[in-house]
Design a protein around this motif. Structure first.
Motif, mmCIF file in Angstrom:
data_model
loop_
_atom_site.group_PDB
_atom_site.id
_atom_site.type_symbol
_atom_site.label_atom_id
_atom_site.label_comp_id
_atom_site.label_asym_id
_atom_site.label_seq_id
_atom_site.Cartn_x
_atom_site.Cartn_y
_atom_site.Cartn_z
ATOM 1 N N VAL A 163 0.852 -1.190 0.000
ATOM 2 C CA VAL A 163 0.000 0.000 0.000
ATOM 3 C C VAL A 163 0.884 1.235 0.000
ATOM 4 O O VAL A 163 2.037 1.192 0.435
ATOM 5 C CB VAL A 163 -0.937 0.037 1.223
ATOM 6 C CG1 VAL A 163 -1.983 -1.075 1.145
ATOM 7 C CG2 VAL A 163 -0.155 -0.070 2.531
ATOM 8 N N ALA A 164 0.344 2.348 -0.493
ATOM 9 C CA ALA A 164 1.110 3.600 -0.525
ATOM 10 C C ALA A 164 0.163 4.790 -0.514
ATOM 11 O O ALA A 164 -0.841 4.793 -1.234
ATOM 12 C CB ALA A 164 2.002 3.660 -1.764
ATOM 13 N N VAL A 165 0.482 5.792 0.312
ATOM 14 C CA VAL A 165 -0.273 7.044 0.356
ATOM 15 C C VAL A 165 0.488 8.074 -0.468
ATOM 16 O O VAL A 165 1.700 8.245 -0.296
ATOM 17 C CB VAL A 165 -0.425 7.550 1.804
ATOM 18 C CG1 VAL A 165 -1.192 8.875 1.826
ATOM 19 C CG2 VAL A 165 -1.148 6.509 2.665
ATOM 20 N N SER A 166 -0.205 8.762 -1.373
ATOM 21 C CA SER A 166 0.459 9.772 -2.194
ATOM 22 C C SER A 166 0.939 10.923 -1.315
ATOM 23 O O SER A 166 0.345 11.208 -0.264
ATOM 24 C CB SER A 166 -0.490 10.290 -3.279
ATOM 25 O OG SER A 166 -1.584 10.968 -2.696
ATOM 26 N N PRO A 167 2.012 11.602 -1.716
ATOM 27 C CA PRO A 167 2.579 12.684 -0.891
ATOM 28 C C PRO A 167 1.591 13.806 -0.577
ATOM 29 O O PRO A 167 1.670 14.418 0.483
ATOM 30 C CB PRO A 167 3.731 13.204 -1.755
ATOM 31 C CG PRO A 167 4.141 12.016 -2.572
ATOM 32 C CD PRO A 167 2.853 11.319 -2.896
#
Length: 487
Positions: A163-167
């Motif tokens: 998973v990854a949260v955008s900056p």
């Protein structure tokens, strides 16, 4: 002489005991045992020729690399014979007393592989039985790597491994099975999927997937202009705005299980490598051009990579139980940290560069004093392996995900438990957090991506793509929130 045994990454698995038992309760009709046949064979059964390929195709998906269900690692002969949380599963010379044979032949529960997967054929089962009865002998000599045949994962295999949260905190990217989905980070609503248009099923139909194999890693560049996903023997650079593929990078030895960017978004590093072989650490420029490689940095799979805050160093960790720090870009070893008693699954830097934290398959979190080159403390806050770790921006806080279904926030300076994030009902593989700590995301074996309020610990939404055909999952009761400590 120590022999290294290569691992084939093929679809089909020996899933966790808990998952298998849950699946079997769904059906009142038991599957019959696999018919026993007698092989007309005079020559001895050879492990690397006859047995290891069976394990690779039917077992290693869930019992090797960064997923070791039931604490049973089948990536090596030693691991096969050692067994897992049930103890030894093979009694040399006695197949009738070997529970691996009982489970594989469907004579006892839990059956393995589970009902949804292809079972061992009568011929494969007969080979396994004969090998055990002949003494379960180890591999001998040196053999060439077998050709790898990769297939699409079964429809039911949809773990969220990355998973990854955008900056800018607008998007949550999630790798679910072999697909990548984007969700609105404020509402949790599904936005779109990233698809490789060249991927097709054997019948020629579009696969509607991002990779052929599972998405193992996912990371946004700090400037938000690039999203990179890692899978088996490849990584893809995506334009997150348009969903287009900018570049595909291949040539990796095995799965790309870790990706990290430098803070200036000018380069990224990948970690991986086949189990029991030299780990892979490769550094690329932001456009995907190879820059340099850390040769023989670890003697086994590299599970975690992270650039130092100033970008001048690189921390890595792996199945060889070490945390190491290298100079950038000349790849010289600066320091090595030893203390974990099992695979080191992830590593991260505190924002001031003075401390590192590492997550272990030994259920421990260790904090390392970089300047002194020694361990500062051990945090024993999980009951199963700690799979991922991520620091919260410039704060001393970091978050861990674990196979014990727990997602927790810690203070690296004193080892205190700051906050817990509830709701997970199965093994957790992935975690990401926004730089200000206001959004936290997790993923695991359930196939659900959970979006949390990072300040209160409350679940904002539990997310699955609409194409999955499942109704929206309602959040569980909000967990008790703990106040954020003063910095």
């Amino acid at each position: 002489m120590t022999m290294r045994i290569p691992v084939l990454l093929l679809v089909g698995c020996l899933c966790s005991v808990e998952w298998v038992q849950a699946q079997e309760k769904k059906s009142s009709k038991d599957l019959p045992p696999i018919p026993e046949i007698k092989l007309d064979r005079k020559e001895p059964v050879v492990y690397q020729k006859d047995i290891e390929p069976i394990f690779a195709e039917k077992c290693m998906y869930c019992h090797s690399g960064n997923v070791i269900e039931g604490k049973y690692d089948m990536s090596t002969y030693a691991g096969v014979m050692k067994g897992g949380k049930r103890g030894a599963v093979i009694i040399a010379g006695k197949s009738s007393e070997s529970i691996l044979y009982h489970f594989s032949s469907r004579q006892k529960k839990p059956i393995m592989p589970p009902k949804s997967e292809d079972p061992l054929t009568p011929e494969e089962l007969a080979l396994l039985k004969l090998w055990i009865d002949q003494g379960a002998k180890p591999p001998t000599g040196v053999r060439e790597k077998a050709k790898i045949v990769l297939n699409f994962p079964p429809a039911l295999v949809k773990p969220v491994r990355a998973v990854a949260v955008s900056p800018d905190k607008s998007i949550v990217a999630t790798g679910r099975g072999n697909q990548i989905h984007l969700f609105d980070a404020k509402t949790g609503n599904f936005l779109k999927s990233l698809v490789d248009p060249n991927l097709k099923h054997p019948d020629g139909k579009p696969a509607a997937a991002a990779h052929m194999s599972l998405v193992e890693s996912l990371e946004y560049a700090p400037d938000g202009k690039t999203l990179i996903s890692g899978s088996f023997q490849e990584a893809i650079l995506w334009d997150p705005a348009t969903g287009a593929i900018r570049k595909r990078i291949d040539g990796f030895a095995d799965r790309v299980v870790a990706i990290a960017f430098s803070d200036d978004s000018q380069r990224f590093v990948t970690g991986g490598g086949a189990p029991t072989e030299d780990g892979e650490i490769k550094i690329f420029k932001i456009d995907g051009t190879p820059e340099f490689e850390v040769k023989s940095g670890h003697s086994d799979t590299v599970f975690g990579v992270r650039f130092s805050p100033d970008g001048k160093m690189l921390a890595t960790c792996g199945a060889d139980k070490f945390v190491k720090v290298w100079s950038v870009p000349d790849a010289k070893l600066i320091k090595s940290f030893e203390g974990h008693t099992h695979h080191v699954m992830d590593v991260g830097w505190k924002a001031d560069g003075k401390f590192l934290a590492s997550a272990g398959a030994d259920n421990a979190i260790k904090v390392w004093d970089f300047e002194k080159g020694e361990q500062a403390r051990t945090i024993n806050g999980h009951s199963k392996q700690v799979t991922r770790l991520m620091f919260v921006g410039k704060t001393p806080m970091f978050i861990t995900a674990s196979g014990d279904q727990q997602l927790k926030m810690w203070n690296v300076d004193n080892g205190g438990n700051v906050r817990n994030f509830g709701g997970s009902k199965d093994y957790l593989y992935a975690v990401s957090v926004s730089t200000d700590g206001s959004l936290v995301v997790s993923g695991g074996e359930e196939g659900i991506t959970r979006l949390y309020n990072g300040t209160s610990g409350a679940i904002i939404k539990e997310m699955v793509p609409p194409a999955d055909g499942k109704p929206e999952v309602k959040p569980d009761a909000k967990p008790e929130a703990k106040p954020m400590p003063k910095k």
